[in-house]
Design a protein around this motif. Structure first.
Motif, PDB file in Angstrom:
ATOM      1  N   THR A  44      40.801  52.986  38.478  1.00  0.00           N
ATOM      2  CA  THR A  44      39.894  54.398  38.249  1.00  0.00           C
ATOM      3  C   THR A  44      41.750  54.455  38.019  1.00  0.00           C
ATOM      4  O   THR A  44      42.594  53.959  38.546  1.00  0.00           O
ATOM      5  CB  THR A  44      39.345  54.836  38.996  1.00  0.00           C
ATOM      6  N   VAL A  45      41.931  56.180  37.842  1.00  0.00           N
ATOM      7  CA  VAL A  45      42.593  56.602  37.793  1.00  0.00           C
ATOM      8  C   VAL A  45      43.753  57.542  38.705  1.00  0.00           C
ATOM      9  O   VAL A  45      44.268  57.901  38.655  1.00  0.00           O
ATOM     10  CB  VAL A  45      42.517  57.657  36.109  1.00  0.00           C
ATOM     11  N   SER A  46      42.645  58.226  39.955  1.00  0.00           N
ATOM     12  CA  SER A  46      43.282  58.487  40.916  1.00  0.00           C
ATOM     13  C   SER A  46      42.522  58.210  42.317  1.00  0.00           C
ATOM     14  O   SER A  46      40.849  57.449  42.408  1.00  0.00           O
ATOM     15  CB  SER A  46      42.792  60.610  40.591  1.00  0.00           C
ATOM     16  N   LEU A  47      43.191  58.639  43.642  1.00  0.00           N
ATOM     17  CA  LEU A  47      42.503  58.506  44.700  1.00  0.00           C
ATOM     18  C   LEU A  47      40.933  59.173  44.660  1.00  0.00           C
ATOM     19  O   LEU A  47      40.100  58.709  44.659  1.00  0.00           O
ATOM     20  CB  LEU A  47      43.379  58.846  45.839  1.00  0.00           C
ATOM     21  N   SER A  48      41.154  60.334  43.828  1.00  0.00           N
ATOM     22  CA  SER A  48      39.974  61.375  44.095  1.00  0.00           C
ATOM     23  C   SER A  48      38.551  60.575  43.522  1.00  0.00           C
ATOM     24  O   SER A  48      37.377  60.528  43.896  1.00  0.00           O
ATOM     25  CB  SER A  48      39.869  62.997  43.414  1.00  0.00           C
ATOM     26  N   GLU A  49      39.082  59.884  42.283  1.00  0.00           N
ATOM     27  CA  GLU A  49      37.944  59.061  41.314  1.00  0.00           C
ATOM     28  C   GLU A  49      37.408  57.734  42.492  1.00  0.00           C
ATOM     29  O   GLU A  49      36.229  57.354  42.258  1.00  0.00           O
ATOM     30  CB  GLU A  49      38.795  58.574  40.535  1.00  0.00           C
ATOM     31  N   LYS A  50      38.707  57.186  43.342  1.00  0.00           N
ATOM     32  CA  LYS A  50      37.972  55.996  43.626  1.00  0.00           C
ATOM     33  C   LYS A  50      37.386  56.451  44.479  1.00  0.00           C
ATOM     34  O   LYS A  50      35.813  55.822  45.029  1.00  0.00           O
ATOM     35  CB  LYS A  50      39.405  54.876  44.278  1.00  0.00           C
ATOM     36  N   ASN A  51      37.547  57.474  44.896  1.00  0.00           N
ATOM     37  CA  ASN A  51      35.880  57.483  46.610  1.00  0.00           C
ATOM     38  C   ASN A  51      34.860  58.052  45.706  1.00  0.00           C
ATOM     39  O   ASN A  51      33.560  58.015  46.568  1.00  0.00           O
ATOM     40  CB  ASN A  51      36.439  58.873  46.984  1.00  0.00           C
ATOM     41  N   ARG A  52      34.631  59.042  44.625  1.00  0.00           N
ATOM     42  CA  ARG A  52      33.340  59.143  44.249  1.00  0.00           C
ATOM     43  C   ARG A  52      32.618  57.882  43.860  1.00  0.00           C
ATOM     44  O   ARG A  52      32.204  57.867  43.625  1.00  0.00           O
ATOM     45  CB  ARG A  52      33.629  59.727  43.122  1.00  0.00           C
ATOM     46  N   LEU A  53      33.797  56.922  43.023  1.00  0.00           N
ATOM     47  CA  LEU A  53      32.485  55.998  42.254  1.00  0.00           C
ATOM     48  C   LEU A  53      32.728  54.944  43.725  1.00  0.00           C
ATOM     49  O   LEU A  53      31.685  54.037  43.642  1.00  0.00           O
ATOM     50  CB  LEU A  53      33.925  54.734  41.995  1.00  0.00           C
ATOM     51  N   ASP A  88      36.449  58.399  33.716  1.00  0.00           N
ATOM     52  CA  ASP A  88      35.361  59.556  35.434  1.00  0.00           C
ATOM     53  C   ASP A  88      34.860  59.177  35.225  1.00  0.00           C
ATOM     54  O   ASP A  88      34.258  58.767  34.788  1.00  0.00           O
ATOM     55  CB  ASP A  88      36.313  61.021  34.552  1.00  0.00           C
ATOM     56  N   ALA A  89      33.728  58.789  36.621  1.00  0.00           N
ATOM     57  CA  ALA A  89      32.771  59.124  36.614  1.00  0.00           C
ATOM     58  C   ALA A  89      31.852  59.720  36.480  1.00  0.00           C
ATOM     59  O   ALA A  89      30.795  60.681  37.330  1.00  0.00           O
ATOM     60  CB  ALA A  89      32.646  58.831  38.420  1.00  0.00           C
ATOM     61  N   LYS A  90      31.719  60.744  35.539  1.00  0.00           N
ATOM     62  CA  LYS A  90      30.696  61.886  35.166  1.00  0.00           C
ATOM     63  C   LYS A  90      29.182  61.322  35.018  1.00  0.00           C
ATOM     64  O   LYS A  90      28.682  62.316  35.778  1.00  0.00           O
ATOM     65  CB  LYS A  90      31.273  61.818  32.963  1.00  0.00           C
ATOM     66  N   PHE A  91      29.188  59.856  34.790  1.00  0.00           N
ATOM     67  CA  PHE A  91      27.872  60.169  34.835  1.00  0.00           C
ATOM     68  C   PHE A  91      27.163  59.620  36.159  1.00  0.00           C
ATOM     69  O   PHE A  91      26.332  60.203  36.637  1.00  0.00           O
ATOM     70  CB  PHE A  91      27.464  58.360  34.401  1.00  0.00           C
ATOM     71  N   VAL A  92      28.076  60.057  37.221  1.00  0.00           N
ATOM     72  CA  VAL A  92      27.361  60.713  38.838  1.00  0.00           C
ATOM     73  C   VAL A  92      27.485  61.787  38.962  1.00  0.00           C
ATOM     74  O   VAL A  92      27.216  62.293  40.074  1.00  0.00           O
ATOM     75  CB  VAL A  92      27.946  59.380  40.048  1.00  0.00           C
ATOM     76  N   THR A  93      27.662  62.870  38.328  1.00  0.00           N
ATOM     77  CA  THR A  93      28.117  64.571  38.412  1.00  0.00           C
ATOM     78  C   THR A  93      26.867  64.899  37.375  1.00  0.00           C
ATOM     79  O   THR A  93      26.452  63.860  36.490  1.00  0.00           O
ATOM     80  CB  THR A  93      29.169  64.750  38.015  1.00  0.00           C
ATOM     81  N   ALA A  94      26.533  66.335  38.091  1.00  0.00           N
ATOM     82  CA  ALA A  94      25.794  67.453  37.182  1.00  0.00           C
ATOM     83  C   ALA A  94      26.405  67.416  35.550  1.00  0.00           C
ATOM     84  O   ALA A  94      25.436  67.729  34.795  1.00  0.00           O
ATOM     85  CB  ALA A  94      25.755  68.879  37.547  1.00  0.00           C
ATOM     86  N   HIS A  95      27.746  67.086  35.263  1.00  0.00           N
ATOM     87  CA  HIS A  95      28.100  67.139  33.841  1.00  0.00           C
ATOM     88  C   HIS A  95      27.604  65.525  32.755  1.00  0.00           C
ATOM     89  O   HIS A  95      28.017  65.379  31.877  1.00  0.00           O
ATOM     90  CB  HIS A  95      29.280  66.689  33.867  1.00  0.00           C
ATOM     91  N   GLY A  96      27.613  64.511  33.610  1.00  0.00           N
ATOM     92  CA  GLY A  96      26.566  63.451  32.900  1.00  0.00           C
ATOM     93  C   GLY A  96      25.808  63.714  31.791  1.00  0.00           C
ATOM     94  O   GLY A  96      25.212  64.932  31.754  1.00  0.00           O
ATOM     95  N   ARG A  97      25.566  62.756  30.422  1.00  0.00           N
ATOM     96  CA  ARG A  97      24.908  63.316  29.821  1.00  0.00           C
ATOM     97  C   ARG A  97      23.167  62.844  30.082  1.00  0.00           C
ATOM     98  O   ARG A  97      23.274  62.377  31.078  1.00  0.00           O
ATOM     99  CB  ARG A  97      25.211  61.979  28.880  1.00  0.00           C
TER     100      ARG A  97
END
Length: 342
Positions: free
Chosen positions: A139-148, A108-117
């Motif tokens: 990556t593990v979903s089309l949704s995450e692919k689009n985010r990345l 998951d691309a947590k590092f590009v969201t407000a939930h990242g560290r």
């Protein structure tokens, strides 16, 4: 005439606080499925897999100097192993120098969201570099692919989507209509802030729903316990269950809830559907993606009235298992091996 076994190495260098995270569960199941398919598998990780896998203790936990040394050591370990393919979760990609095909794994691309560290800008830069050193990104979903794609500015064909799955136990373990239903709602997730436990509890204030939470504490469990007491809610807390015990808890529950604000995939969504439970999940891209494949109900968990209404509707449904063939680990592992060896 003998055929050389394919050689594949996974680099999964994190402890996950000793919990069975989705990332660890994925690597373990892929290792088992590939080794059963006559692939010579090595796993570089701090935890050991109970399978025919060459385990090499390896970790990126610790201070800066320990991490730096282990990044250098990783290149030496892979040089010794001589795999055909390396799938690495390390944000610091090893340098293959043409010796093997390298794939950078991001669950998951947590590092590009407000939930990242707090250091997510640095993490984003490191992943940007690693994605370009690698032959591809997984990556593990089309949704995450689009985010990345948006975050790392990569070409579409540089990212491979490989879904997570469910083990055969979830599909084969006996079900019976005589199993006592002990809980109205079940949520299986480690207690981290972005998982949305508090949002769920807030949404069901004033109801008589019985809830079971299953997961390790990543810093939020005590707050959830306090909220359950303050709001007079019937909540049971569990952790460290075996797979068989966890399946039984699913079978003793009516509806699975998934209030998380961020997921790369969300394995418990599949686990719930494998046991026939209706799912009520938060309105985020990956849950909409899964809902299109295996069913379920999507709702905005910030709207308590809508959540309660959806939960009441789901409580009236009978348990029904959808077609989950595409989520069998054996199929996922075979497809992954084929795609990474092209």
């Amino acid at each position: 005439m003998t055929t050389t076994r394919p050689k594949l190495a996974f680099v999964s260098p994190y402890e996950h606080f000793g919990a069975m995270s989705g990332a660890r569960k994925r690597i373990e199941n892929l290792c088992i499925a590939l080794s059963d398919d006559n692939v010579k598998v090595s796993c570089l990780s701090p935890w050991k897999i109970d399978a025919d896998v060459d385990h090499i203790p390896y970790s990126l936990e610790g201070n800066f100097f320990v991490k730096f040394w282990n990044v250098l050591r990783l290149n030496w370990l892979l040089w010794r192993l001589k795999p055909e393919v390396v799938i690495s979760e390390s944000p610091f990609a090893p340098l293959p120098f043409g010796r093997y095909r390298l794939f950078h794994m991001i669950h998951d691309a947590k590092f590009v969201t407000a939930h990242g560290r707090s250091k997510r800008k640095i993490a984003r830069m490191v992943h940007w570099v690693s994605a370009r050193i690698s032959d591809g990104l997984i990556t593990v979903s089309l949704s995450e692919k689009n985010r990345l794609l948006e975050a790392l500015h990569l070409p579409v064909d540089h990212i491979l989507v490989s879904y997570n799955g469910v083990s055969s136990a979830w599909l084969e373990m006996d079900r019976t209509d005589r199993t006592p239903l002990c809980y109205d709602l079940i949520f299986v997730s480690n207690f981290a802030r972005h998982k949305g436990h508090i949002n769920l509890l807030r949404a069901i204030r004033g109801t008589s729903f019985s809830v079971v939470f299953v997961g390790a504490d990543f810093g939020e469990r005590e707050q959830c316990k306090k909220a359950a007491i303050d709001w007079s809610l019937d909540v049971t807390f569990m952790q460290d269950l075996s797979e068989e015990e966890l399946i039984r808890i699913y079978d003793q529950s009516r509806v699975f809830v998934f209030p998380s604000n961020l997921e790369g995939f969300g394995m418990p969504y599949l686990e719930a559907r494998a046991r026939g439970l209706p799912v009520v999940a938060n309105d985020i891209p990956v849950f909409n993606e899964l809902q299109q494949i295996v069913g379920g109900h999507i709702v905005d968990f910030s709207n308590s009235d809508q959540v309660r209404s959806r939960l009441m509707e789901a409580m009236m449904l009978t348990k029904e298992v959808p077609d989950l063939d595409v989520f069998k680990w054996s199929e996922i592992a075979t497809d992954l091996l084929m795609e990474t060896r092209k």
